[in-house]
Motif scaffolding. Sequence first.
Motif, PDB file in Angstrom:
ATOM      1  N   ASP A 178    -128.216 -80.290 -37.380  1.00 52.53           N
ATOM      2  CA  ASP A 178    -127.171 -81.100 -36.764  1.00 52.53           C
ATOM      3  C   ASP A 178    -126.733 -82.274 -37.642  1.00 52.53           C
ATOM      4  O   ASP A 178    -125.981 -83.141 -37.185  1.00 52.53           O
ATOM      5  CB  ASP A 178    -127.653 -81.645 -35.416  1.00 52.53           C
ATOM      6  N   HIS A 217    -134.892 -85.732 -35.170  1.00 56.46           N
ATOM      7  CA  HIS A 217    -134.611 -84.336 -34.827  1.00 56.46           C
ATOM      8  C   HIS A 217    -135.584 -83.384 -35.529  1.00 56.46           C
ATOM      9  O   HIS A 217    -136.143 -82.477 -34.916  1.00 56.46           O
ATOM     10  CB  HIS A 217    -133.180 -83.965 -35.219  1.00 56.46           C
ATOM     11  N   ASP A 271    -132.182 -80.785 -41.057  1.00 52.04           N
ATOM     12  CA  ASP A 271    -131.609 -81.025 -39.731  1.00 52.04           C
ATOM     13  C   ASP A 271    -130.314 -80.243 -39.597  1.00 52.04           C
ATOM     14  O   ASP A 271    -129.310 -80.589 -40.216  1.00 52.04           O
ATOM     15  CB  ASP A 271    -131.336 -82.521 -39.547  1.00 52.04           C
ATOM     16  N   ALA A 290    -123.420 -84.542 -37.249  1.00 53.85           N
ATOM     17  CA  ALA A 290    -122.832 -84.478 -35.914  1.00 53.85           C
ATOM     18  C   ALA A 290    -122.604 -85.859 -35.315  1.00 53.85           C
ATOM     19  O   ALA A 290    -121.734 -86.025 -34.459  1.00 53.85           O
ATOM     20  CB  ALA A 290    -123.726 -83.651 -34.986  1.00 53.85           C
TER      21      ALA A 290
END
Length: 413
Positions: free
Chosen positions: A168, A264, A166, A171
């Motif tokens: 991200d 995600h 992932d 985040a």
Amino acid sequence: MRAWTTPDVPSLAVRGPEVALHDTASGALTPVVPQDPDNTARLYVCGITPYDATHIGHAATYVGFDLLNRAWRNAGHSVVYAQNVTDVDDPLLERADKVGVDWVELAERETELFREDMEALRVLAPTYYTGAVESIPLVIALIERLQAAGAVYRVDDDLYFSVTADPDFGAESNLTREQMLEIFPNRGGDPERAGKKDPLDCVLWRAERPGEPSWPSPFGPGRPGWHIECAAIALEHLGGSFDVQGGGSDLVFPHHEMSAGHVHVAGDAFARVYAHAGMVAYDGEKMSKSKGNLVFVSALRNSEIDPMAIRLVLLRHHYRSDWEWTDAQLFDAVDTVGQWRRALSLGRGAPAGPVVEDVLEVLAADLDAPAAVELVQGWVDATLGSDGLADTSDPTAAATIRDLLDAALGLRL
């Protein structure tokens, strides 16, 4: 799984403003206006692991997000609310073994007690109330999607998720890798396990162990990891890009970070906003089973404490704040509930219209329940007057304020 019974809630003549919440990911106050064409808000709040009774820390979280549910409804939105029950997990199995009770029996007993506590506190029930055991087909399907994305690997017979899949990752919590590594082992992680590609990788499917429950799967018999459970349930009932992921602040990492990462990598968006409730302490430390400093909602109820007084104590603290429970706060809330009922019993009262609008406004601004309570107290003081029997000009005020307390704050007086 059966949820509890949702109380009847009055409709208000005044529509509330759109809601904004503090988003953990951005650190900013963020509007949470539903994006669905049908004007429906979608909320996921992580539920209990039913190895013990509901304590005040749990109650504070669920009352906090109940305020969101009510604020959305008062703003004119329908709400689809999903919540899980982690009815198979290590803490539950360990507790069952320690007290010599079948783990299924323990989970069912404590889940039922949780339902009773939520009903007593007038928390609106979730639309979908899903146990980990019944979510296993959803979990298997999501793991297979992660396998297809190349994000799954084996350590012995267990399946792990590669957090680096992932882009991200991190985040949501905004933690550094060093902070994550410090927190991870204290919240169910196993950074030291040999064979892992990354210390932060988390288990998706725990292979069968002697004496533990297990279920068949394409990966071999076993049971779900914690993070994949919530990811699968949220995705099934709310879809991608749902409005708010909620829970206690101790779930920011790793739980919510990992759940979002799973979704995600599987190709969907997760929550648009992450909101987290503060922790409640008692005797100087956060309430926890390991500390033995728990104040149970059921014990208070069994002591004939009015559940509305318990709820009022919670409402006097902002949902995001860390605070400490004291008996003095409870006794003061009991007195306050009595005073408010006395004011409402007069029938007439100080003008109610401005109070309704102001209460809805402060609740829409990051669920500021303490400010709402103070506004109601102002009305009570003006209604009772210095001699306690003031005759004021609004003959419908009491009914209006009573409906406001129920619809916006969940207080049935």
